[in-house]
Design a protein around this motif. Structure first.
Motif, PDB file in Angstrom:
ATOM      1  N   GLN A 157       0.848  -1.194   0.000  1.00 47.16           N
ATOM      2  CA  GLN A 157       0.000   0.000   0.000  1.00 47.16           C
ATOM      3  C   GLN A 157       0.880   1.239   0.000  1.00 47.16           C
ATOM      4  O   GLN A 157       1.317   1.671  -1.059  1.00 47.16           O
ATOM      5  N   THR A 158       1.178   1.796   1.164  1.00 45.30           N
ATOM      6  CA  THR A 158       2.109   2.941   1.157  1.00 45.30           C
ATOM      7  C   THR A 158       3.433   2.477   1.732  1.00 45.30           C
ATOM      8  O   THR A 158       3.470   1.804   2.758  1.00 45.30           O
ATOM      9  N   TRP A 159       4.482   2.794   1.053  1.00 45.71           N
ATOM     10  CA  TRP A 159       5.818   2.368   1.499  1.00 45.71           C
ATOM     11  C   TRP A 159       6.858   3.301   0.894  1.00 45.71           C
ATOM     12  O   TRP A 159       6.527   4.172   0.100  1.00 45.71           O
ATOM     13  N   LYS A 160       8.080   3.135   1.327  1.00 44.25           N
ATOM     14  CA  LYS A 160       9.133   4.060   0.900  1.00 44.25           C
ATOM     15  C   LYS A 160      10.258   3.332   0.190  1.00 44.25           C
ATOM     16  O   LYS A 160      10.470   2.136   0.393  1.00 44.25           O
ATOM     17  N   LEU A 161      10.983   4.086  -0.616  1.00 40.80           N
ATOM     18  CA  LEU A 161      12.169   3.557  -1.274  1.00 40.80           C
ATOM     19  C   LEU A 161      13.193   4.677  -1.398  1.00 40.80           C
ATOM     20  O   LEU A 161      12.877   5.852  -1.218  1.00 40.80           O
ATOM     21  N   ASN A 162      14.424   4.286  -1.672  1.00 39.53           N
ATOM     22  CA  ASN A 162      15.486   5.284  -1.812  1.00 39.53           C
ATOM     23  C   ASN A 162      16.428   4.815  -2.902  1.00 39.53           C
ATOM     24  O   ASN A 162      16.991   3.724  -2.819  1.00 39.53           O
ATOM     25  N   THR A 163      16.589   5.636  -3.938  1.00 40.28           N
ATOM     26  CA  THR A 163      17.423   5.222  -5.082  1.00 40.28           C
ATOM     27  C   THR A 163      18.844   5.760  -4.997  1.00 40.28           C
ATOM     28  O   THR A 163      19.620   5.614  -5.944  1.00 40.28           O
ATOM     29  N   TYR A 164      19.210   6.374  -3.850  1.00 39.18           N
ATOM     30  CA  TYR A 164      20.530   7.001  -3.763  1.00 39.18           C
ATOM     31  C   TYR A 164      21.646   6.019  -4.094  1.00 39.18           C
ATOM     32  O   TYR A 164      21.682   4.909  -3.596  1.00 39.18           O
ATOM     33  N   GLY A 165      22.560   6.459  -4.902  1.00 37.95           N
ATOM     34  CA  GLY A 165      23.766   5.681  -5.174  1.00 37.95           C
ATOM     35  C   GLY A 165      23.641   4.637  -6.265  1.00 37.95           C
ATOM     36  O   GLY A 165      24.644   4.006  -6.625  1.00 37.95           O
ATOM     37  N   LEU A 166      22.433   4.412  -6.798  1.00 42.36           N
ATOM     38  CA  LEU A 166      22.314   3.449  -7.891  1.00 42.36           C
ATOM     39  C   LEU A 166      22.854   4.087  -9.168  1.00 42.36           C
ATOM     40  O   LEU A 166      22.703   5.291  -9.376  1.00 42.36           O
ATOM     41  N   ASN A 167      23.476   3.271 -10.025  1.00 40.33           N
ATOM     42  CA  ASN A 167      23.923   3.819 -11.305  1.00 40.33           C
ATOM     43  C   ASN A 167      22.767   3.759 -12.297  1.00 40.33           C
ATOM     44  O   ASN A 167      21.709   3.181 -11.994  1.00 40.33           O
ATOM     45  N   TRP A 168      22.950   4.349 -13.469  1.00 43.46           N
ATOM     46  CA  TRP A 168      21.854   4.444 -14.434  1.00 43.46           C
ATOM     47  C   TRP A 168      21.364   3.067 -14.889  1.00 43.46           C
ATOM     48  O   TRP A 168      20.165   2.857 -15.068  1.00 43.46           O
ATOM     49  N   ASN A 169      22.281   2.123 -15.050  1.00 44.99           N
ATOM     50  CA  ASN A 169      21.845   0.766 -15.438  1.00 44.99           C
ATOM     51  C   ASN A 169      20.894   0.204 -14.395  1.00 44.99           C
ATOM     52  O   ASN A 169      19.859  -0.397 -14.719  1.00 44.99           O
ATOM     53  N   GLN A 170      21.247   0.419 -13.135  1.00 42.85           N
ATOM     54  CA  GLN A 170      20.432  -0.119 -12.060  1.00 42.85           C
ATOM     55  C   GLN A 170      19.087   0.610 -11.948  1.00 42.85           C
ATOM     56  O   GLN A 170      18.061  -0.001 -11.681  1.00 42.85           O
ATOM     57  N   ILE A 171      19.105   1.910 -12.178  1.00 48.42           N
ATOM     58  CA  ILE A 171      17.863   2.694 -12.119  1.00 48.42           C
ATOM     59  C   ILE A 171      16.897   2.204 -13.208  1.00 48.42           C
ATOM     60  O   ILE A 171      15.703   1.995 -12.965  1.00 48.42           O
ATOM     61  N   LYS A 172      17.441   2.020 -14.402  1.00 50.21           N
ATOM     62  CA  LYS A 172      16.588   1.589 -15.523  1.00 50.21           C
ATOM     63  C   LYS A 172      16.066   0.175 -15.274  1.00 50.21           C
ATOM     64  O   LYS A 172      14.886  -0.114 -15.499  1.00 50.21           O
ATOM     65  N   TYR A 173      16.921  -0.680 -14.766  1.00 55.01           N
ATOM     66  CA  TYR A 173      16.526  -2.043 -14.451  1.00 55.01           C
ATOM     67  C   TYR A 173      15.433  -2.035 -13.379  1.00 55.01           C
ATOM     68  O   TYR A 173      14.455  -2.791 -13.464  1.00 55.01           O
ATOM     69  N   LEU A 174      15.601  -1.190 -12.394  1.00 56.33           N
ATOM     70  CA  LEU A 174      14.622  -1.072 -11.301  1.00 56.33           C
ATOM     71  C   LEU A 174      13.251  -0.677 -11.854  1.00 56.33           C
ATOM     72  O   LEU A 174      12.231  -1.309 -11.559  1.00 56.33           O
ATOM     73  N   ALA A 175      13.248   0.345 -12.698  1.00 60.70           N
ATOM     74  CA  ALA A 175      11.992   0.830 -13.273  1.00 60.70           C
ATOM     75  C   ALA A 175      11.347  -0.262 -14.141  1.00 60.70           C
ATOM     76  O   ALA A 175      10.139  -0.526 -14.042  1.00 60.70           O
ATOM     77  N   GLU A 176      12.172  -0.902 -14.967  1.00 64.38           N
ATOM     78  CA  GLU A 176      11.657  -1.955 -15.862  1.00 64.38           C
ATOM     79  C   GLU A 176      11.075  -3.114 -15.057  1.00 64.38           C
ATOM     80  O   GLU A 176      10.062  -3.704 -15.446  1.00 64.38           O
ATOM     81  N   SER A 177      11.714  -3.430 -13.952  1.00 63.75           N
ATOM     82  CA  SER A 177      11.265  -4.572 -13.147  1.00 63.75           C
ATOM     83  C   SER A 177       9.890  -4.303 -12.551  1.00 63.75           C
ATOM     84  O   SER A 177       9.021  -5.179 -12.565  1.00 63.75           O
ATOM     85  N   PHE A 178       9.678  -3.097 -12.036  1.00 64.37           N
ATOM     86  CA  PHE A 178       8.354  -2.769 -11.502  1.00 64.37           C
ATOM     87  C   PHE A 178       7.305  -2.855 -12.602  1.00 64.37           C
ATOM     88  O   PHE A 178       6.210  -3.390 -12.388  1.00 64.37           O
TER      89      PHE A 178
END
Lengths: 393, 61
Positions: free
Chosen positions: A360-381
């Protein structure tokens, strides 16, 4: 793999996963900090050359004295000390400035540790409400100051406000709040637990009397580490040295600082904080990159129709609160794994961090991830969403 | 203080080079698919480790 000792498994969360745990992201150690831990892991490892006047911040080898001076410059204040976490800094300031029943102001979304620090002193914490956007305003602080003054005949003794709060990752106008405090002559503490070490923090510009940072939250250091920085006006008070004498022995304790209980953080945590510092000083200059990444992620996350972001938009910090009640929350109502399905799915994708069972409501923090990881994270969701019948634009 | 012993120096060299590999694991998580730069980083680290292990092996004989 064999446990290190019984019950203590090897932790591979940062090696085998993308970790978006809200409080862990910016505390991940640098390479240099990990090497320093290997060499300085033993107990009092920083104290090999602790000579007169026998105080931690005066040690030159390793260069702790120089580091502590650099810390003050880093946040543009006059003096600093390494302390036992941000909460340790709160206690030092509160014990120095407040007496029992003194009133202090905090935000209605202040961290619990700040409130407990007031409580342990016997002081009273009163809340300034955040607005409908979950942002604290200078006007609201002024209003509460006046309300306390009207009720008690006295001004609050301290105003302690988060630079970025822990609930929404919202950036609060602390410079304006600090100006209000200056106008009233009330000391102002900025809780920079989420900002000192991730973005540039200029204490003088923020009108702060105290800047508090968290090493294990935002400075790539182990727990418990923190920073307390102050102005020359208050240094003599919060860093005052011991005056007491033993009635039997006649002992005195040199120039140990009373509220710090002498030495604060010795050994590996301090050394790791120091070892990370060059990279930390550099990375705050590239804060914009981190904001770009969370902005990208937020945009992609919102392409899952029904997802909401509860933190202020556009994003100004990597810590972000989301609402997936209508998306993953709906799926969890009928999924055989119930709410755990999301964290299970994320784990299968090599992503960890959200609270197990949270949909429901929850938190996340993307600090320190590189662009490959950010894109992978978004794609996975998005992939998990599609696989579970959700609409992805 | 006396100079560091060869075996201690090589121990730390190996451990630090393993941390270099660990850094690549973290940067490439979760799939650990390496780009050319990362492959080179790992190769260099492994060379350092092998060199250090040789010294430690001789010491142990």
């Amino acid at each position: 793999m064999e446990p290190i000792v019984e019950g203590l498994q090897v932790r591979d969360r940062e090696e085998d996963y993308i970790n978006i745990q809200p409080i862990q992201a910016a505390g991940r150690l640098t390479l240099e900090a990990r090497k320093a831990m290997i060499s300085y892991g033993d107990g009092y490892s920083t104290c090999d050359y602790c000579l007169k006047p026998f105080r931690l911040d005066k040690i030159c080898k390793p260069p702790i004295q120089e580091f502590v001076q650099d810390l003050a410059k880093f946040v543009n204040m006059d003096e600093a000390r390494v302390v036992r976490g941000a909460r340790g800094a709160f206690q030092i300031v509160i014990n120095s400035l407040l007496e029992k029943n003194d009133i202090a102001l905090v935000s209605s979304i202040a961290h619990y540790s700040l409130c407990l620090a007031f409580e342990s002193r016997g002081a009273i914490w009163r809340e300034v409400p955040v607005n409908e956007k979950n942002i604290l305003t200078a006007d609201a602080v002024a209003k509460k100051i006046e309300s306390v003054k009207k009720e008690t005949g006295k001004l609050p003794k301290l105003v302690a406000i988060h630079h970025v709060d822990y609930q929404f990752g919202n950036l609060h106008p602390v410079e304006e709040i600090g100006k209000v405090c200056k106008e009233y002559g009330i000391p102002f503490l900025v809780n920079g637990a989420y900002t000192v070490g991730t973005m540039s923090v200029d204490g003088k510009k923020l009108n702060a009397d105290f800047i508090v940072g968290s090493g294990h939250k935002s400075m790539s250091a182990p727990a418990p580490t923190g920073v307390l920085a102050t102005t020359s006006e208050y240094a003599g008070k919060v860093f005052r040295t011991t005056q007491s004498t033993g009635d039997v022995s006649g002992r005195k304790f040199g120039i140990k600082e009373t509220e710090l209980l002498g030495c604060t953080v010795m050994g590996a945590p301090l050394i790791a904080l120091m070892a990370s510092f060059p990279k930390v000083k550099e990375r705050v200059k590239h804060w914009d990159d981190e904001v770009k990444k969370i902005t990208y992620f937020a945009d992609e996350f919102l392409k899952i129709k029904g997802n909401k972001i509860l933190s202020e938009m556009p994003r100004k910090h990597t810590l972000t609160k989301v609402d997936t009640t209508e998306t993953f929350g709906k799926i969890s109502e009928t999924h055989k794994r119930r709410g755990y399905f999301l964290t299970d799915e994320l784990t299968k994708h090599g992503i960890i961090g959200p609270f197990p069972g949270a949909t429901q409501t929850w938190k996340l923090n993307t600090y320190g991830l590189n662009w490959n990881q950010i894109k992978y994270l978004a794609e996975s969701f998005q992939k998990i969403a599609k696989e579970n019948g959700l609409n992805v634009i | 203080m006396a100079e560091m012993s060869k075996e201690t120096e090589n121990l730390f060299n190996a451990m630090f080079a393993l941390e270099d590999v660990r850094e690549v694991l973290r940067q490439s998580a979760p799939k650990h698919e390496l780009d050319e730069k990362q492959k080179e980083q790992v190769r260099k680290a492994l060379e350092k480790i092998k060199k250090a292990l040789n010294v430690l092996e001789k010491w142990s004989q």
